[in-house]
Design a protein around this motif. Structure first.
Motif, PDB file in Angstrom:
ATOM      1  N   GLY A 119       0.800  -1.220   0.000  1.00 22.65           N
ATOM      2  CA  GLY A 119       0.000   0.000   0.000  1.00 22.65           C
ATOM      3  C   GLY A 119       0.831   1.267   0.000  1.00 22.65           C
ATOM      4  O   GLY A 119       0.535   2.224  -0.701  1.00 22.65           O
ATOM      5  N   LYS A 120       1.903   1.283   0.804  1.00 20.92           N
ATOM      6  CA  LYS A 120       2.707   2.494   0.934  1.00 20.92           C
ATOM      7  C   LYS A 120       3.329   2.911  -0.384  1.00 20.92           C
ATOM      8  O   LYS A 120       3.266   4.066  -0.783  1.00 20.92           O
ATOM      9  CB  LYS A 120       3.827   2.264   1.958  1.00 20.92           C
ATOM     10  CG  LYS A 120       3.496   2.811   3.315  1.00 20.92           C
ATOM     11  CD  LYS A 120       4.725   2.807   4.191  1.00 20.92           C
ATOM     12  CE  LYS A 120       4.458   3.666   5.413  1.00 20.92           C
ATOM     13  NZ  LYS A 120       5.544   3.593   6.380  1.00 20.92           N
ATOM     14  N   PHE A 121       3.943   1.957  -1.045  1.00 20.82           N
ATOM     15  CA  PHE A 121       4.623   2.293  -2.291  1.00 20.82           C
ATOM     16  C   PHE A 121       3.609   2.566  -3.403  1.00 20.82           C
ATOM     17  O   PHE A 121       3.831   3.438  -4.246  1.00 20.82           O
ATOM     18  CB  PHE A 121       5.605   1.188  -2.708  1.00 20.82           C
ATOM     19  CG  PHE A 121       6.580   1.640  -3.759  1.00 20.82           C
ATOM     20  CD1 PHE A 121       7.583   2.538  -3.452  1.00 20.82           C
ATOM     21  CD2 PHE A 121       6.471   1.183  -5.061  1.00 20.82           C
ATOM     22  CE1 PHE A 121       8.475   2.981  -4.423  1.00 20.82           C
ATOM     23  CE2 PHE A 121       7.362   1.625  -6.042  1.00 20.82           C
ATOM     24  CZ  PHE A 121       8.365   2.516  -5.726  1.00 20.82           C
ATOM     25  N   SER A 122       2.490   1.830  -3.365  1.00 19.91           N
ATOM     26  CA  SER A 122       1.452   2.069  -4.371  1.00 19.91           C
ATOM     27  C   SER A 122       0.936   3.496  -4.273  1.00 19.91           C
ATOM     28  O   SER A 122       0.780   4.188  -5.288  1.00 19.91           O
ATOM     29  CB  SER A 122       0.284   1.099  -4.186  1.00 19.91           C
ATOM     30  OG  SER A 122       0.715  -0.220  -4.331  1.00 19.91           O
ATOM     31  N   ALA A 123       0.650   3.933  -3.039  1.00 20.20           N
ATOM     32  CA  ALA A 123       0.152   5.297  -2.849  1.00 20.20           C
ATOM     33  C   ALA A 123       1.199   6.296  -3.326  1.00 20.20           C
ATOM     34  O   ALA A 123       0.875   7.315  -3.937  1.00 20.20           O
ATOM     35  CB  ALA A 123      -0.194   5.540  -1.383  1.00 20.20           C
ATOM     36  N   HIS A 124       2.473   5.987  -3.086  1.00 16.36           N
ATOM     37  CA  HIS A 124       3.517   6.910  -3.504  1.00 16.36           C
ATOM     38  C   HIS A 124       3.639   6.976  -5.024  1.00 16.36           C
ATOM     39  O   HIS A 124       3.798   8.055  -5.595  1.00 16.36           O
ATOM     40  CB  HIS A 124       4.859   6.534  -2.873  1.00 16.36           C
ATOM     41  CG  HIS A 124       5.859   7.636  -3.010  1.00 16.36           C
ATOM     42  ND1 HIS A 124       5.756   8.801  -2.298  1.00 16.36           N
ATOM     43  CD2 HIS A 124       6.925   7.783  -3.824  1.00 16.36           C
ATOM     44  CE1 HIS A 124       6.735   9.611  -2.656  1.00 16.36           C
ATOM     45  NE2 HIS A 124       7.456   9.023  -3.581  1.00 16.36           N
ATOM     46  N   ALA A 125       3.537   5.819  -5.662  1.00 11.43           N
ATOM     47  CA  ALA A 125       3.587   5.776  -7.125  1.00 11.43           C
ATOM     48  C   ALA A 125       2.468   6.633  -7.698  1.00 11.43           C
ATOM     49  O   ALA A 125       2.640   7.378  -8.666  1.00 11.43           O
ATOM     50  CB  ALA A 125       3.461   4.333  -7.612  1.00 11.43           C
ATOM     51  N   MET A 126       1.316   6.545  -7.042  1.00 15.93           N
ATOM     52  CA  MET A 126       0.152   7.326  -7.469  1.00 15.93           C
ATOM     53  C   MET A 126       0.423   8.826  -7.295  1.00 15.93           C
ATOM     54  O   MET A 126       0.051   9.630  -8.141  1.00 15.93           O
ATOM     55  CB  MET A 126      -1.031   6.892  -6.611  1.00 15.93           C
ATOM     56  CG  MET A 126      -2.328   7.524  -6.965  1.00 15.93           C
ATOM     57  SD  MET A 126      -2.968   6.772  -8.460  1.00 15.93           S
ATOM     58  CE  MET A 126      -4.506   7.635  -8.558  1.00 15.93           C
ATOM     59  N   ARG A 127       1.085   9.186  -6.192  1.00 15.34           N
ATOM     60  CA  ARG A 127       1.382  10.597  -5.933  1.00 15.34           C
ATOM     61  C   ARG A 127       2.297  11.172  -7.005  1.00 15.34           C
ATOM     62  O   ARG A 127       2.095  12.277  -7.488  1.00 15.34           O
ATOM     63  CB  ARG A 127       2.059  10.754  -4.565  1.00 15.34           C
ATOM     64  CG  ARG A 127       1.084  10.807  -3.414  1.00 15.34           C
ATOM     65  CD  ARG A 127       1.719  11.378  -2.177  1.00 15.34           C
ATOM     66  NE  ARG A 127       2.614  10.438  -1.522  1.00 15.34           N
ATOM     67  CZ  ARG A 127       2.242   9.484  -0.675  1.00 15.34           C
ATOM     68  NH1 ARG A 127       1.004   9.320  -0.370  1.00 15.34           N
ATOM     69  NH2 ARG A 127       3.108   8.675  -0.124  1.00 15.34           N
ATOM     70  N   ILE A 128       3.318  10.386  -7.370  1.00 15.30           N
ATOM     71  CA  ILE A 128       4.272  10.855  -8.376  1.00 15.30           C
ATOM     72  C   ILE A 128       3.569  11.031  -9.724  1.00 15.30           C
ATOM     73  O   ILE A 128       3.729  12.042 -10.408  1.00 15.30           O
ATOM     74  CB  ILE A 128       5.434   9.849  -8.508  1.00 15.30           C
ATOM     75  CG1 ILE A 128       6.122   9.741  -7.168  1.00 15.30           C
ATOM     76  CG2 ILE A 128       6.352  10.214  -9.675  1.00 15.30           C
ATOM     77  CD1 ILE A 128       7.570  10.007  -7.154  1.00 15.30           C
ATOM     78  N   LEU A 129       2.778  10.031 -10.084  1.00 18.01           N
ATOM     79  CA  LEU A 129       2.065  10.121 -11.349  1.00 18.01           C
ATOM     80  C   LEU A 129       1.087  11.296 -11.353  1.00 18.01           C
ATOM     81  O   LEU A 129       0.897  11.963 -12.355  1.00 18.01           O
ATOM     82  CB  LEU A 129       1.330   8.805 -11.611  1.00 18.01           C
ATOM     83  CG  LEU A 129       1.871   7.950 -12.751  1.00 18.01           C
ATOM     84  CD1 LEU A 129       1.064   8.171 -14.000  1.00 18.01           C
ATOM     85  CD2 LEU A 129       3.333   8.240 -13.071  1.00 18.01           C
ATOM     86  N   ASN A 130       0.477  11.542 -10.196  1.00 16.35           N
ATOM     87  CA  ASN A 130      -0.468  12.649 -10.126  1.00 16.35           C
ATOM     88  C   ASN A 130       0.216  14.007 -10.221  1.00 16.35           C
ATOM     89  O   ASN A 130      -0.365  14.955 -10.730  1.00 16.35           O
ATOM     90  CB  ASN A 130      -1.299  12.569  -8.845  1.00 16.35           C
ATOM     91  CG  ASN A 130      -2.764  12.408  -9.179  1.00 16.35           C
ATOM     92  OD1 ASN A 130      -3.076  11.783 -10.180  1.00 16.35           O
ATOM     93  ND2 ASN A 130      -3.650  12.963  -8.393  1.00 16.35           N
ATOM     94  N   ALA A 131       1.455  14.065  -9.754  1.00 21.01           N
ATOM     95  CA  ALA A 131       2.211  15.315  -9.891  1.00 21.01           C
ATOM     96  C   ALA A 131       2.509  15.570 -11.377  1.00 21.01           C
ATOM     97  O   ALA A 131       2.390  16.693 -11.863  1.00 21.01           O
ATOM     98  CB  ALA A 131       3.495  15.254  -9.089  1.00 21.01           C
ATOM     99  N   LEU A 132       2.855  14.502 -12.092  1.00 24.05           N
ATOM    100  CA  LEU A 132       3.072  14.638 -13.534  1.00 24.05           C
ATOM    101  C   LEU A 132       1.777  15.068 -14.210  1.00 24.05           C
ATOM    102  O   LEU A 132       1.762  15.941 -15.079  1.00 24.05           O
ATOM    103  CB  LEU A 132       3.490  13.294 -14.150  1.00 24.05           C
ATOM    104  CG  LEU A 132       4.919  12.839 -13.982  1.00 24.05           C
ATOM    105  CD1 LEU A 132       5.147  11.576 -14.791  1.00 24.05           C
ATOM    106  CD2 LEU A 132       5.875  13.911 -14.456  1.00 24.05           C
ATOM    107  N   ASP A 133       0.696  14.438 -13.769  1.00 27.44           N
ATOM    108  CA  ASP A 133      -0.620  14.739 -14.321  1.00 27.44           C
ATOM    109  C   ASP A 133      -0.976  16.209 -14.095  1.00 27.44           C
ATOM    110  O   ASP A 133      -1.485  16.885 -14.984  1.00 27.44           O
ATOM    111  CB  ASP A 133      -1.648  13.820 -13.654  1.00 27.44           C
ATOM    112  CG  ASP A 133      -3.044  14.018 -14.205  1.00 27.44           C
ATOM    113  OD1 ASP A 133      -3.240  13.783 -15.398  1.00 27.44           O
ATOM    114  OD2 ASP A 133      -3.933  14.423 -13.427  1.00 27.44           O
TER     115      ASP A 133
END
Lengths: 168, 161
Positions: free
Chosen positions: A80-94
């Motif tokens: 969960g921790k890394f998944s949420a982080h991956a999502m955060r990074i992608l959302n910053a790009l978004d």
């Protein structure tokens, strides 16, 4: 056609540093091509997988990076921790891509991301260079329409702005 | 046997009704949110509408956003900030169907809000703003209850209570 390309390339070289050759049309193309990825309700799973692959590839190419993502549990990339982080990074790009057509707001958003990365000792400019390379290899695999020139010119600006406050 | 089935069905429907932001509601909310959230300029407008509605309800909340020019919702620094906040909300929504990642994200958001002394009524103002701007964006096809229940689930996670 070739002549136009050469001319365009020269124009980019001549343009000042702040004008990172990501024209209005480039911005529009990038935003439209990116948008095609997010029409499905399940797109969050794609976002996570894409972000996860991006970071894991970076960690593979530059192993020092593993230490930097220790806090978000990179050792357990499906968790969960890394998944949420991956999502955060992608959302910053978004967020950056969706602000391409509003340069002053984009600038403010990237400046904030630069501050956030400055606070992380060990993060280096070369990491962002590598992320750029990885993105340009990965994106054509998920996008049917990928205009390499537009993406490269816009992402060069985005990534260098985020990395601009790093010392090394 | 029949009796057992009846009891089971009754129990299941009680459990179903009990969890307000259940899995189907989450999926509905997620898909409607993705439509409302939109992209590019229209996302900026969506964000600005929400923030203007928040400040109209709680004018004193502007003080919390001095650093990012909260006095002017069309200032580039505030635009960037309002989109950052919505992006955080977007992450939580998109993770609603992935329990572990959702938990990690809500903990992260709670951490970011801690120490900022944000009164509960500011969060209420956010919810009210969202529930008014969303239908303006979506028209007929939106489910108020779904938005309300799932938004509250996320907000409670951020508030930590």
């Amino acid at each position: 056609m070739l002549r136009v390309l050469v001319l365009l390339a020269t124009a980019c070289l001549v343009a000042s540093d702040s004008q990172f050759c990501c024209s209005a049309e480039d911005r529009h193309i990038v935003e439209e091509q990116w948008d095609t990825l997010w029409h499905d309700t399940e797109s969050s799973k794609l976002k996570i997988s894409f972000g996860r692959l991006l970071l894991l590839k970076l960690a593979k190419e530059i192993p020092d990076v593993n230490e930097l993502f220790k806090e978000v549990d990179i050792a357990n990339p499906e968790g969960g921790k890394f998944s949420a982080h991956a999502m955060r990074i992608l959302n910053a790009l978004d967020m950056a891509i969706n602000l391409l057509e509003d340069p002053p707001a984009l600038d403010a958003a990237l400046d904030h991301l630069a501050d956030q990365h400055q606070k992380r000792p060990g993060v280096k400019k070369e990491h962002f260079k590598k992320i750029g390379e990885i993105l340009h290899t990965a994106l054509p695999h998920v996008l049917d329409d990928y205009n390499a020139m537009s993406w490269k010119s816009c992402f060069k600006g985005i990534l260098s702005k985020i990395a601009s406050k790093l010392n090394a | 046997m029949k009796f057992l089935i009846v009891v089971l069905v009754a129990l299941a429907s009680v459990a179903w009704a009990d969890e307000k932001c259940d899995i189907l509601t989450r999926l509905k909310f997620k898909s409607q949110w993705n439509r409302a959230y939109s992209h590019g300029h229209s996302r900026e407008d969506f964000a600005e509408a929400i923030w203007r509605a928040i400040f109209a309800q709680a004018p004193s909340a502007r003080d919390k956003f001095k650093r990012v020019h909260g006095e002017d919702t069309s200032h580039p620094a505030f635009k960037a900030h309002s989109l950052r906040v919505l992006a955080g909300f977007d992450i939580a929504i998109n993770l609603l169907d992935q329990t572990d990642a959702l938990k990690a994200e809500l903990d992260h958001l709670e951490e970011q809000h801690k120490g900022r002394n944000i009164p509960d009524n500011y969060f209420d103002a956010f919810e009210t703003a969202l529930l008014h701007v969303a239908p303006a964006q979506l028209g007929r096809c939106w489910d108020k209850e779904a938005w309300k229940e799932c938004t509250e689930l996320i907000i409670h996670g951020i508030e930590g209570h």
